[in-house]
Scaffold this active site. Structure first.
Site, short mmCIF file in Angstrom:
data_model
loop_
_atom_site.label_atom_id
_atom_site.label_comp_id
_atom_site.label_asym_id
_atom_site.label_seq_id
_atom_site.Cartn_x
_atom_site.Cartn_y
_atom_site.Cartn_z
CE LYS A 22 92.29 -30.70 42.34
NZ LYS A 22 92.36 -31.61 41.18
CG ASN A 23 96.18 -32.38 39.28
OD1 ASN A 23 95.05 -32.38 39.75
ND2 ASN A 23 96.59 -31.44 38.43
NE ARG A 92 87.04 -36.35 34.20
CZ ARG A 92 86.07 -36.95 33.51
NH1 ARG A 92 84.83 -36.74 33.83
NH2 ARG A 92 86.35 -37.76 32.52
CB CYS A 116 86.02 -27.83 37.33
SG CYS A 116 86.79 -27.34 38.88
NE ARG A 121 86.67 -32.61 33.42
CZ ARG A 121 87.16 -32.27 34.60
NH1 ARG A 121 88.46 -32.05 34.73
NH2 ARG A 121 86.40 -32.12 35.65
N PRO A 122 84.73 -37.08 28.69
CG PRO A 122 84.90 -37.92 26.53
CD PRO A 122 85.02 -36.65 27.31
CB ILE A 123 84.70 -41.78 32.05
CG1 ILE A 123 83.27 -42.28 31.96
CG2 ILE A 123 84.80 -40.54 32.93
CD1 ILE A 123 82.73 -42.81 33.27
CG ASP A 124 85.50 -42.44 25.65
OD1 ASP A 124 85.96 -41.55 26.37
OD2 ASP A 124 85.68 -42.46 24.42
CG LEU A 125 90.04 -42.58 26.32
CD1 LEU A 125 91.14 -41.54 26.32
CD2 LEU A 125 90.27 -43.58 25.18
CG ASP A 322 94.92 -28.24 35.57
OD1 ASP A 322 93.83 -28.22 34.97
OD2 ASP A 322 95.26 -29.15 36.34
CB VAL A 344 93.23 -30.00 27.13
CG1 VAL A 344 92.93 -31.16 28.08
CG2 VAL A 344 94.69 -30.04 26.68
NE ARG A 414 87.05 -29.71 43.33
CZ ARG A 414 87.35 -29.90 42.05
NH1 ARG A 414 87.11 -28.97 41.15
NH2 ARG A 414 87.91 -31.03 41.67
#
Length: 435
Positions: A22-23, A92, A116, A121-125, A322, A344, A414
């Site tokens: 999946k990943n 996401r 989930c 889990r910010p997306i600033d990076l 995970d 994490v 999922r």
């Protein structure tokens, strides 16, 4: 199908093939947008997230045809640059499509991603990486709009990540492939899925060096080419089934999975009392061996109750977050006291309350879960709050006396093709109920 019924205390026996990752497959599908032609992926898992990414690609103008476990993606007519909110909110990883759209068309927009509920889990990076490559980012009322600052498009640069984020590394890779000049990514994530993405992009005609290390160098190219690529087995699905046999006992073999991608989890299974053998091209190695090949099989045997473990999650090659929930579930029925430190995602302990309903003794001390093993657990009616937490409830139910009903199992679909199919093939008393 929304609920699963499990009858516990039945040992697992036999062998199954592990689905495609999946990943790994999701960023590869997003990368298909970079090529004005045909991209074919094989060993694609039939899961909800793949279906969601397929709908995103189709909305953007990419023709997608699924045949068995293969998907054919023709991106010649891609013109749209806005990702629909309904898809972004549910998955996401859709955010990485931005990098591909910027590289291909010079612009892209989407809302903030969902997925989930396991932490901020910010997306600033992600956004910082795109800005470094020459994108102008505008955020208005929850919508992210990205455009290249010049008609020349994105430009190669040096990107330094303060944290080895998998998603941000994928974002930077996709954006850099067609950028002008050389991009160097330092502090890159080293997860096996990143290595797979690099191999896949190189197979399309990209030029990426440093695969498997924390420093990646990408020489931008003007165009890519038609390609076919096979997705590797899903290490998280394999690890989940390893946790399942620890909970239920028995002797199982997992086929189509690269053991090196699970080196630390397999070592921990051995530490907890399992016998683990990894076969590669006719050779049999212990989980602590070296020299893994690309594909292989893993045999896991467990008699009696597993022993306790102390583990900490972290970026690869540390223990994968995970697998934290599935391991917690089998440790809830193990001997002694175990400790799991989550470093994490701050809300990965969301399944604790449901496991407690099944008789588990777990207390949370800041970022650490302290688990006092009890056996057997007891059947109960519980609810899946997220993808891996739902799989963990299945694992816990295998060590529970009586019947367990797990609701809201759409989360599980999922990431797992059919967890009931796989575990019932190994002898578990498990099946879908309801619609």
């Amino acid at each position: 199908m929304s609920a699963i019924r499990v009858t516990g205390l039945l040992p697992l026996e036999g062998e199954i093939s592990i689905q495609g990752s999946k990943n790994a497959v999701l960023p590869m599908m997003a990368a298909a947008l970079l090529h004005r032609g045909l991209t074919v992926l094989t060993n694609v898992p039939k899961i909800r997230d793949v279906a969601c990414m397929t709908r995103i690609l189709e909305h953007l103008g990419c023709a997608c045809i699924c045949r068995g476990s293969s998907i054919f993606m023709d991106a010649r007519e891609v013109q749209r640059t806005e990702i629909p909110e309904e898809y972004v909110r549910s998955m996401r990883s859709s955010i990485i499509v931005l990098g591909a759209l910027l590289g291909r068309l010079g612009e892209g927009s989407c809302c903030y991603p969902g997925g989930c509920l396991i932490g901020a889990r910010p997306i600033d990076l992600h956004l910082a990486a795109l800005k470094s490559l020459g994108a102008q980012i505008c955020e208005e009322e929850g919508i992210i709009k990205a455009v290249t600052r010049t008609k020349k498009g994105l430009e190669g640069t040096e990107i330094l990540f303060a944290y080895p984020s998998v998603g941000a590394t994928e974002q930077a890779l996709l954006a850099a492939v067609l950028a002008d000049g050389v991009t160097v990514i330092r502090g890159a994530a080293m997860e096996p899925e990143i290595s797979q993405l690099c191999h896949f992009l190189n197979n399309m005609g990209a030029v990426i060096c440093g695969t498997g290390t924390s420093t990646l160098m990408i020489q931008g190219v003007q165009c890519l080419k038609d390609s076919t690529f096979r997705v590797e087995g899903d290490r998280i699905a394999a690890g989940t089934y390893g946790a399942a046999v620890m909970a239920a006992g028995g002797d199982i073999t997992l086929k189509g999975i690269r053991p090196s991608s699970l080196r630390l989890p397999l070592m921990l299974l051995e530490q907890a009392g399992a016998e683990v053998d990894c076969a590669e091209e006719g050779r049999t190695l212990s989980a602590t061996g070296i020299g893994w090949e690309q594909e292989g099989r893993i045999r896991i045997r467990r008699e009696g109750r597993p022993g306790p473990l102390n583990l900490k999650t972290g970026p690869y090659p540390e223990f994968p977050t995970d697998l934290q929930s599935p391991f917690m579930a089998f440790l809830a029925a193990a001997r002694g006291t175990s400790r799991i430190e989550e470093r994490v995602f701050e809300e990965r302990f969301g399944t604790v309350g449901e496991l407690v309903k099944m008789g588990a003794s777990i207390r949370i001390e800041e970022k650490t879960a302290v688990i006092c093993g009890k056996y057997p657990l007891r059947g109960a009616c519980v609810k899946a709050a997220d993808l891996r937490g739902g799989a963990a409830l299945v694992v816990g139910a295998l060590a529970a006396e009586g019947e367990t009903i797990i609701k809201d199992c759409g989360h599980i679909e999922r990431g797992y093709e059919d967890i009931c199919r796989d575990l019932s093939a190994l002898g578990a008393g498990i099946g879908w109920i309801g619609e």
